[in-house]
Design a protein around this motif. Sequence first.
Motif, PDB file in Angstrom:
ATOM      1  N   LYS A  48       0.726  -1.292  -0.106  1.00 46.37           N
ATOM      2  CA  LYS A  48       0.205  -0.180  -0.144  1.00 46.37           C
ATOM      3  C   LYS A  48       1.013   1.340   0.088  1.00 46.37           C
ATOM      4  O   LYS A  48       0.462   2.225  -0.515  1.00 46.37           O
ATOM      5  N   LYS A  49       2.052   1.235   0.755  1.00 49.28           N
ATOM      6  CA  LYS A  49       2.834   2.510   0.673  1.00 49.28           C
ATOM      7  C   LYS A  49       3.490   2.823  -0.436  1.00 49.28           C
ATOM      8  O   LYS A  49       3.985   3.852  -0.612  1.00 49.28           O
ATOM      9  N   MET A  70      -0.070   5.973  -4.634  1.00 56.04           N
ATOM     10  CA  MET A  70      -0.238   7.028  -4.704  1.00 56.04           C
ATOM     11  C   MET A  70      -1.411   7.320  -3.915  1.00 56.04           C
ATOM     12  O   MET A  70      -2.216   6.356  -3.997  1.00 56.04           O
ATOM     13  N   PRO A  71      -1.553   8.465  -3.318  1.00 56.38           N
ATOM     14  CA  PRO A  71      -2.785   8.812  -2.307  1.00 56.38           C
ATOM     15  C   PRO A  71      -4.280   8.540  -3.376  1.00 56.38           C
ATOM     16  O   PRO A  71      -5.058   8.063  -2.530  1.00 56.38           O
ATOM     17  N   ASN A  72      -4.211   9.019  -4.684  1.00 56.02           N
ATOM     18  CA  ASN A  72      -5.439   8.889  -5.115  1.00 56.02           C
ATOM     19  C   ASN A  72      -5.689   7.519  -5.934  1.00 56.02           C
ATOM     20  O   ASN A  72      -6.393   7.417  -6.845  1.00 56.02           O
TER      21      ASN A  72
END
Length: 177
Positions: free
Chosen positions: A19-20, A23-25
């Motif tokens: 997950k890291k 990207m945030p979106n």
Amino acid sequence: MGFNDVMVVRDIDRAKAFKKYLMPNEQSVLAVRRHPASLLRYVLEVFGGLILAGFVSEWLGPGLGMTVVWLAWLFLLGRLLWKVVTWSIEYFIVTEHRLLYIRGLIDRRIGMIPLKKVTDINLERPLQGRLLDYGTFIMESAGQDQAFRNVTFMPYPEQLYFEVSTMIFGLEDPGDD
């Protein structure tokens, strides 16, 4: 074993291991580990080495030779364990924007190809791949340098090929001819 079993992760919240790297979106559409058959060579080496070490140590008898034989076998066992741990953290990920290939335990390597840059994807399935249900994806992109080209030992190859192809070529506007 069906397509949604064991190796395919569709819920990004359950897959904190990668997950890291998103990207945030960005949401993971598909994440998959390589097929366990990628470890078969090392498993066979360990078992073959065990049989050989047993015969050789019986022939040599106690002493330095037997110690060297069993140390060599322990090396094979250690390498197998290393490969299993490395395999467990290696992922091929498809998001709505890009393809990611995350590998490496100590020297972490993350390869990325934007979906819009992928011009072709091929699936190769040798005889052993058809028997064990794995294949190799070969990606071609619009640039000359790619972060990765081949992803070997892909499980459920036809299903993954269909899903990845749908995502790549589903980005094109049907009005463009």
